[in-house]
Each structure stands twice: as C-alpha cells, then as structure tokens.
Design a protein around this motif. Structure first.
Motif, PDB file in Angstrom:
ATOM      1  N   LEU A   1      48.840 -55.748 -57.833  1.00 36.60           N
ATOM      2  CA  LEU A   1      50.105 -56.433 -57.530  1.00 36.60           C
ATOM      3  C   LEU A   1      50.529 -57.223 -58.760  1.00 36.60           C
ATOM      4  O   LEU A   1      49.714 -57.908 -59.383  1.00 36.60           O
ATOM      5  N   GLU A   2      51.808 -57.103 -59.117  1.00 40.04           N
ATOM      6  CA  GLU A   2      52.314 -57.862 -60.270  1.00 40.04           C
ATOM      7  C   GLU A   2      52.948 -59.156 -59.779  1.00 40.04           C
ATOM      8  O   GLU A   2      53.807 -59.144 -58.902  1.00 40.04           O
ATOM      9  N   VAL A   3      52.503 -60.267 -60.346  1.00 45.21           N
ATOM     10  CA  VAL A   3      53.081 -61.573 -60.003  1.00 45.21           C
ATOM     11  C   VAL A   3      53.659 -62.171 -61.283  1.00 45.21           C
ATOM     12  O   VAL A   3      52.993 -62.194 -62.324  1.00 45.21           O
ATOM     13  N   LEU A   4      54.895 -62.615 -61.211  1.00 44.64           N
ATOM     14  CA  LEU A   4      55.566 -63.162 -62.392  1.00 44.64           C
ATOM     15  C   LEU A   4      55.282 -64.643 -62.549  1.00 44.64           C
ATOM     16  O   LEU A   4      55.106 -65.360 -61.561  1.00 44.64           O
ATOM     17  N   LEU A   5      55.271 -65.106 -63.799  1.00 45.34           N
ATOM     18  CA  LEU A   5      55.276 -66.540 -64.083  1.00 45.34           C
ATOM     19  C   LEU A   5      56.696 -66.905 -64.525  1.00 45.34           C
ATOM     20  O   LEU A   5      57.510 -66.032 -64.851  1.00 45.34           O
ATOM     21  N   SER A   6      56.985 -68.208 -64.560  1.00 40.55           N
ATOM     22  CA  SER A   6      58.358 -68.642 -64.868  1.00 40.55           C
ATOM     23  C   SER A   6      58.867 -68.153 -66.219  1.00 40.55           C
ATOM     24  O   SER A   6      60.059 -67.963 -66.412  1.00 40.55           O
ATOM     25  N   ASN A   7      57.937 -67.956 -67.174  1.00 34.53           N
ATOM     26  CA  ASN A   7      58.382 -67.550 -68.514  1.00 34.53           C
ATOM     27  C   ASN A   7      58.516 -66.030 -68.641  1.00 34.53           C
ATOM     28  O   ASN A   7      58.651 -65.498 -69.725  1.00 34.53           O
ATOM     29  N   GLY A   8      58.454 -65.328 -67.495  1.00 37.36           N
ATOM     30  CA  GLY A   8      58.619 -63.875 -67.534  1.00 37.36           C
ATOM     31  C   GLY A   8      57.318 -63.131 -67.751  1.00 37.36           C
ATOM     32  O   GLY A   8      57.262 -61.906 -67.685  1.00 37.36           O
ATOM     33  N   GLN A   9      56.237 -63.881 -68.027  1.00 40.09           N
ATOM     34  CA  GLN A   9      54.923 -63.246 -68.210  1.00 40.09           C
ATOM     35  C   GLN A   9      54.464 -62.649 -66.881  1.00 40.09           C
ATOM     36  O   GLN A   9      54.763 -63.177 -65.819  1.00 40.09           O
ATOM     37  N   MET A  10      53.735 -61.565 -66.968  1.00 41.15           N
ATOM     38  CA  MET A  10      53.298 -60.859 -65.765  1.00 41.15           C
ATOM     39  C   MET A  10      51.787 -61.017 -65.579  1.00 41.15           C
ATOM     40  O   MET A  10      51.029 -60.801 -66.516  1.00 41.15           O
ATOM     41  N   VAL A  11      51.374 -61.400 -64.378  1.00 35.41           N
ATOM     42  CA  VAL A  11      49.942 -61.457 -64.078  1.00 35.41           C
ATOM     43  C   VAL A  11      49.647 -60.311 -63.119  1.00 35.41           C
ATOM     44  O   VAL A  11      50.303 -60.188 -62.077  1.00 35.41           O
TER      45      VAL A  11
ATOM     46  N   PRO B   1      63.245 -52.545 -56.504  1.00 36.45           N
ATOM     47  CA  PRO B   1      62.515 -53.144 -57.627  1.00 36.45           C
ATOM     48  C   PRO B   1      63.057 -54.513 -58.039  1.00 36.45           C
ATOM     49  O   PRO B   1      62.418 -55.235 -58.804  1.00 36.45           O
ATOM     50  N   GLU B   2      64.250 -54.905 -57.542  1.00 41.48           N
ATOM     51  CA  GLU B   2      64.788 -56.233 -57.893  1.00 41.48           C
ATOM     52  C   GLU B   2      63.973 -57.349 -57.246  1.00 41.48           C
ATOM     53  O   GLU B   2      64.005 -58.494 -57.676  1.00 41.48           O
ATOM     54  N   PHE B   3      63.262 -57.034 -56.147  1.00 43.22           N
ATOM     55  CA  PHE B   3      62.477 -58.065 -55.464  1.00 43.22           C
ATOM     56  C   PHE B   3      61.128 -58.209 -56.149  1.00 43.22           C
ATOM     57  O   PHE B   3      60.425 -57.238 -56.375  1.00 43.22           O
ATOM     58  N   ARG B   4      60.788 -59.461 -56.495  1.00 44.48           N
ATOM     59  CA  ARG B   4      59.532 -59.731 -57.194  1.00 44.48           C
ATOM     60  C   ARG B   4      58.843 -60.927 -56.541  1.00 44.48           C
ATOM     61  O   ARG B   4      59.464 -61.674 -55.798  1.00 44.48           O
ATOM     62  N   ILE B   5      57.561 -61.100 -56.878  1.00 43.67           N
ATOM     63  CA  ILE B   5      56.840 -62.300 -56.429  1.00 43.67           C
ATOM     64  C   ILE B   5      56.609 -63.172 -57.656  1.00 43.67           C
ATOM     65  O   ILE B   5      56.191 -62.686 -58.704  1.00 43.67           O
TER      66      ILE B   5
ATOM     67  N   LEU C   1      56.501 -67.365 -49.630  1.00 44.52           N
ATOM     68  CA  LEU C   1      55.688 -66.458 -48.816  1.00 44.52           C
ATOM     69  C   LEU C   1      54.825 -67.270 -47.847  1.00 44.52           C
ATOM     70  O   LEU C   1      54.249 -68.291 -48.223  1.00 44.52           O
ATOM     71  N   GLN C   2      54.761 -66.808 -46.602  1.00 43.79           N
ATOM     72  CA  GLN C   2      54.133 -67.589 -45.536  1.00 43.79           C
ATOM     73  C   GLN C   2      52.761 -67.029 -45.178  1.00 43.79           C
ATOM     74  O   GLN C   2      52.400 -65.924 -45.576  1.00 43.79           O
ATOM     75  N   GLU C   3      52.038 -67.786 -44.328  1.00 44.52           N
ATOM     76  CA  GLU C   3      50.670 -67.383 -43.984  1.00 44.52           C
ATOM     77  C   GLU C   3      50.630 -66.225 -42.988  1.00 44.52           C
ATOM     78  O   GLU C   3      49.597 -65.637 -42.763  1.00 44.52           O
ATOM     79  N   PHE C   4      51.792 -65.902 -42.380  1.00 44.35           N
ATOM     80  CA  PHE C   4      51.781 -64.805 -41.392  1.00 44.35           C
ATOM     81  C   PHE C   4      52.188 -63.470 -42.014  1.00 44.35           C
ATOM     82  O   PHE C   4      52.478 -62.515 -41.311  1.00 44.35           O
ATOM     83  N   GLU C   5      52.233 -63.399 -43.350  1.00 43.19           N
ATOM     84  CA  GLU C   5      52.641 -62.115 -43.951  1.00 43.19           C
ATOM     85  C   GLU C   5      51.664 -61.676 -45.035  1.00 43.19           C
ATOM     86  O   GLU C   5      50.876 -62.456 -45.559  1.00 43.19           O
ATOM     87  N   LEU C   6      51.757 -60.394 -45.353  1.00 39.76           N
ATOM     88  CA  LEU C   6      50.944 -59.805 -46.413  1.00 39.76           C
ATOM     89  C   LEU C   6      51.877 -59.581 -47.605  1.00 39.76           C
ATOM     90  O   LEU C   6      52.776 -58.743 -47.532  1.00 39.76           O
ATOM     91  N   PRO C   7      51.694 -60.331 -48.696  1.00 38.35           N
ATOM     92  CA  PRO C   7      52.642 -60.258 -49.810  1.00 38.35           C
ATOM     93  C   PRO C   7      52.905 -58.842 -50.319  1.00 38.35           C
ATOM     94  O   PRO C   7      54.047 -58.461 -50.571  1.00 38.35           O
ATOM     95  N   TYR C   8      51.842 -58.040 -50.436  1.00 33.94           N
ATOM     96  CA  TYR C   8      52.042 -56.678 -50.954  1.00 33.94           C
ATOM     97  C   TYR C   8      52.961 -55.888 -50.026  1.00 33.94           C
ATOM     98  O   TYR C   8      53.884 -55.206 -50.469  1.00 33.94           O
ATOM     99  N   VAL C   9      52.713 -55.992 -48.728  1.00 32.25           N
ATOM    100  CA  VAL C   9      53.524 -55.258 -47.744  1.00 32.25           C
ATOM    101  C   VAL C   9      54.950 -55.808 -47.731  1.00 32.25           C
ATOM    102  O   VAL C   9      55.921 -55.050 -47.705  1.00 32.25           O
ATOM    103  N   SER C  10      55.082 -57.138 -47.790  1.00 31.69           N
ATOM    104  CA  SER C  10      56.423 -57.751 -47.763  1.00 31.69           C
ATOM    105  C   SER C  10      57.288 -57.258 -48.912  1.00 31.69           C
ATOM    106  O   SER C  10      58.457 -56.939 -48.728  1.00 31.69           O
ATOM    107  N   VAL C  11      56.712 -57.203 -50.103  1.00 35.32           N
ATOM    108  CA  VAL C  11      57.535 -56.847 -51.266  1.00 35.32           C
ATOM    109  C   VAL C  11      57.762 -55.331 -51.352  1.00 35.32           C
ATOM    110  O   VAL C  11      58.866 -54.877 -51.672  1.00 35.32           O
ATOM    111  N   THR C  12      56.752 -54.517 -50.998  1.00 38.48           N
ATOM    112  CA  THR C  12      56.948 -53.060 -51.127  1.00 38.48           C
ATOM    113  C   THR C  12      57.836 -52.517 -50.010  1.00 38.48           C
ATOM    114  O   THR C  12      58.571 -51.561 -50.213  1.00 38.48           O
ATOM    115  N   SER C  13      57.795 -53.151 -48.835  1.00 36.45           N
ATOM    116  CA  SER C  13      58.598 -52.612 -47.728  1.00 36.45           C
ATOM    117  C   SER C  13      60.099 -52.842 -47.940  1.00 36.45           C
ATOM    118  O   SER C  13      60.918 -52.294 -47.215  1.00 36.45           O
TER     119      SER C  13
END
Length: 450
Positions: free
Chosen positions: A98-108, A174-178, A158-170
C-alpha cells in the motif's frame, strides 16, 4: 440485502440475518438494557411498505449503535463492519503493498494484509518511518483526492471500522490516495512531536506544504524569514515562526456554499483552533471573514439528500447528485440560537473535525493527556487506553423535541436562551432530524465566551 453507506460511500451489503446476528452478539456482551431495540422478525413475507419501514428501523438501529460510546467503539461492531466491507468488495485476504503519501509528496510503501484495519496500517507506516510508539497517536491516515494542481482535497479521516486498502481500491480511481498528517488541533502538542527527529521532519514537511498551498497566510517579510530558516535547515525555528502565523494548524476545505449571513453565499471554510473560520463572498462581491467557536455550537448534523430522479424508477441517481450538508446550531448571542448550513461534498470531513476538536477539549478538561488518547500495543494486541473511554461521543437525540430535554440541564445562565423545536426542516427532501450530535463542550460555555 441492505446497502450500508458510511460517510456517503457504499461500505458493504448485509442481510437482515447478519444484522440480527450482530445485535445478538452485542446483547450477549453488553446486556439487553444497553443495546437499542432491533426490528422484529416477521413470519410472513413483507409488503413493500413493511420493507421500507424495516429499512428505516435498521438505519436508525445502526446509527444508534454507532453513536453509543461503548457499542460504537466496540471491537464486535467495528469488526462486523470491516468483515462485511471486505466480503462486499470481494477482496481476498492477502499480502499487498500500500502506498501512503507524506505531506511533501514522498511515498511510503508498506506491506500489509488487505484485511488490516486503520490502526494496523498506521502502525506499519510509523514503523517504516521509525516514528516512536508514543508519537504514533499524534498522527492519522486521511483519505484525500488529488486535485489537478497537485493539492489535496480531504475526503475523511480513516476510521476504525474500515480497511484502508479496501476503502481506497474500491473507489476505482487513482486520484484517491491515503496521506499521513498530524491529527491534533492544539499546537502546544507540537512540542511533544518535535522532541523526536522523525516527528520533527513530518511536522516540518506538513508545515512547508501548508504554506506552499496557501493554507497558512504569510506576508512578504515572514516569507523572507521562513526562506532563510529553510536554507539554514532550522526546522524547529521554522515551525516556531509558522506557529505565529494566521491559519497555522488549520485544515482548509474546498470552496462551497453557505446560508450565512444570507442564502447562496460562496465560502471558504477552514477548521482549526477550536473553530470553523468562514471567508464569505457576499452577493455584492465583498469578502467578509468570521469564526464560529466549537464551544458555542449546541449541536450539529450531517444530512445527505438525493434529488428525485426523473428517469425510470429503477435508475439510481448519479454519484454527483448526492448533496451533503453540515448544519450546526450556534449561540449567536445570550438568547439567540441560529442554524448555519454549509453545503459541501466535504461535510463529513467537517463533522469529523468538529468531533475531534470537542474530544480534544474534553480530554484536556478531564486532565487527560493526548498521549493517552491513543491505543497502546500490549503483548502484540491493541488495547484502547482508559482515558479514551472517558471521552464520550455525543449522544443520539432521538427526535427533534428530545433536543429540549438536555438543554434544561445546562448551566442556569443559559436559561434565557430561547430554544425552538428543530422539527421544521429546511428542505423538502431533507433527512429526518433524528441524527443530531449534541455537543458536550457547549455545556461548559462561560459568560466570558458571550
């Protein structure tokens, strides 16, 4: 099956029997007197009117459970929603990157399971960045939409009742990011975060990004000072100077529409410093600025309305047609409460901001510390710390008239406030007024606030 929409997005599909199973599990764990009543089983086939009635009752049931501090935060309820989300989207449990962005555009990039919940993903990102455990709770993951100019529009935390990977891929877009950002409002907490190298770097990157996007106001002289601190790589001094600037630590929302001071005004709303800041463009093109303090909001609600479709009855309205509104009732003066409405696709994120401001205020009031507001890992298992339990979510107010009851308990200096019923609805297709968030921070309001 019933479609459950959470925060304006289809979350899962469930059958009546599955919801009944959840209800029975909750009753077993918490007792029949805590859990709301569940729509009864029927022996015969339901008529269309009964089907609709059951749908409404189930919706009220789910909202009541979610807004009960014990039930809504329970692992039973949240894991039910997570499992249903994964089954509905038909995403098998497997290892993914899963790719997670930081504020400076860096990708983790983190390797997680598709079934990992928000807390697990946050921990994975923190561990990849070497962010110490006791600072993890100062940050959160947010779902954002990348705009054409490379900036971000916040969808929700993102809340405790969701799965981030599923939330973003569903969302299949591609405009939606975490993105990872700090998730507290009081800049005094910056000191804790800046004690550690990684915390300092994250805070610095976010501050630089907020200034570049024009979220923090900077004049020429301040801009020169900031530039020179940046060149010297004096990150702490850079943040210290930024803290003195207007809108530091605010989240800025996309331009939208409000009915204050008059209907149809264009507004840019920012949330921060325990307030919503309005920059309103009046019909005569004049710009006015003002703030609404969260402590003076008696309650708020988010409503979504779908215009009646003119097409064939089977056609579902397009996504863009769902209109979201955040309305809050505000104490304008000693004896005057007034509703203010913001119509914005980001209404849910606005509500999440208000809620977290109130939670933070209440933790401070009860003498708790923000460090303790977050979950701790105990022998590999996540445990919520006690002080989190002390912060109650606002109760669900059952009906418009019930809203008069709690008011009687407020401090006597508010007795002059004329409380009108909330039953009249502002628009014909408005949702029933049964989904108010009463605001505990409002109860502590003092004369100096007025």
């Amino acid at each position: 099956a019933y479609n459950i929409h959470v925060n304006g997005v289809l979350h899962c599909r469930v059958r009546y029997s599955q919801l009944l199973g959840l209800h029975e599990q909750l009753r077993k764990e918490y007792g029949a007197n805590v859990v709301p009543a569940f729509p009864p089983k029927k022996i015969f086939t339901l008529t269309p009117a009964e089907v609709e009635q059951r749908r409404e009752q189930l919706e009220k049931y789910m909202q009541a459970v979610r807004q009960d501090p014990t039930l809504g935060g329970s692992e039973t309820f949240n894991s039910f929603l997570r499992k249903a989300q994964q089954e509905t989207q038909q995403i098998p449990t497997e290892e993914v990157v899963l790719e997670v962005l930081l504020s400076n555009g860096q990708m983790v990039k983190v390797t997680i399971l598709t079934s990992d919940q928000t807390e697990d993903v946050l921990e994975a990102v923190a561990s990849k960045l070497d962010l110490p455990d006791d600072l993890v709770g100062y940050f959160s993951l947010f779902l954002v939409r990348e705009t054409k100019d490379g900036a971000f529009s916040f969808v929700r935390k993102l809340q405790e009742f969701e799965l981030p990977y599923v939330s973003v891929t569903s969302l299949h877009n591609p405009e939606f990011r975490i993105i990872l950002r700090k998730s507290y409002w009081d800049s005094a907490y910056d000191d804790d975060v800046m004690e550690h190298r990684v915390g300092l770097n994250l805070l610095y990157a976010q501050t630089v990004s907020d200034i570049e996007h024009g979220w923090i106001l900077v004049n020429k002289e301040q801009h020169r000072q900031l530039k020179s601190l940046q060149e010297k790589v004096s990150k702490k001094e850079f943040i210290r100077l930024a803290q003195t600037l207007k809108y530091y630590g605010y989240l800025k929302f996309d331009p939208c529409v409000t009915d204050f001071p008059e209907k149809g005004c264009h507004v840019v709303v920012s949330a921060g410093n325990n307030e919503l800041n309005f920059q309103v463009r009046l019909p005569n093109e004049q710009i006015k600025e003002g703030s609404f303090k969260v402590t003076r909001m008696r309650c708020w609600r988010v409503t979504s309305s779908v215009p009646m479709s003119n097409g064939p009855s089977g056609s579902s309205p397009g996504k863009s047609e769902v209109k979201l509104e955040l309305a809050f009732e505000y104490l304008m003066s000693k004896d005057r409460l007034q509703w203010v409405t913001i119509t914005s696709p980001q209404a849910i994120m606005l509500s999440i901001c208000l809620q977290s401001m109130v939670d933070e205020l209440m933790v401070k009031k009860s003498g708790g510390s923000i460090r303790k507001m977050f979950r701790r890992r105990v022998n590999g298992a996540l445990r919520r710390s006690d002080s989190q339990q002390a912060v109650k979510s606002p109760p669900l107010l059952d009906s418009p008239d019930a809203s008069r009851e709690p008011m009687a308990k407020l401090s006597s200096k508010l007795t002059s406030v004329s409380l009108r019923g909330i039953s009249h609805s502002s628009s014909a297709n408005d949702v029933g007024a049964n989904d108010f968030h009463g605001n505990y921070a409002f109860e502590g309001i003092g004369d100096e606030d007025l």
